[in-house]
Design a protein around this motif. Structure first.
Motif: not given
Length: 160
Positions: A126-136
């Motif tokens: 379930h945790n496999t995959g493509r992750y992205r992050c961003y910030y404010h």
């Protein structure tokens, strides 16, 4: 003042003849002619500040860097920490998984204020995959990071 012509009036340094120039210390305005007045300096600084702020507000916050520890290939059942690093002044970081409708996680930055961690305590499919992050930050939202592809190692998958 007296009725003398301006070129012959008494000056603190003495009499001036027409066409002569007083020493720099006797001239009104900036000393030596090369220093900026405080008002000009303030206006210049304000202009530079507004220029930088306008550029940041126009959506040019740099994209953060994303990585995983101990790595991007994790054995089944093991923990993994996802790091997101932006710029100083970031107020919160957000992580999302591509293809997931659920909102993932939001974290406040760690000191000195340019990165955050997101923990997965137990790695599964379930945790496999493509992750992205961003910030404010106060000036807006950053671009999304490049993708981090999180996978499980093959030996543990075969042993299930």
């Amino acid at each position: 003042m007296t009725g003398k012509p301006a070129s012959l009036r008494t000056h603190p340094v003495g009499l001036r003849a027409e066409g002569t120039v007083s020493p720099p210390s006797a001239q009104p305005g900036p000393q030596g002619g090369g220093a900026m007045t405080p008002t000009l300096t303030a206006l210049l600084c304000l202009g530079l500040s507004v220029g930088v702020r306008t550029q940041v507000q126009a959506g040019t916050l740099p994209k953060p860097t994303i990585w995983a520890e101990p790595g991007s290939v994790i054995p089944w059942g093991r923990p993994v920490t996802i790091w997101c690093q932006g710029t100083l002044g970031a107020q919160e970081f957000r992580l999302h998984k591509e293809g997931s409708l659920a909102r993932w996680d939001t974290q406040r930055p760690l000191e000195p204020g340019d990165k955050a961690t997101f923990s997965i305590s137990y790695m599964t499919e379930h945790n496999t995959g493509r992750y992205r992050c961003y910030y404010h930050s106060l000036t807006g939202r950053s671009q999304d990071s490049d993708a981090l592809v999180l996978r499980m190692s093959g030996e543990e998958l075969a042993g299930q």
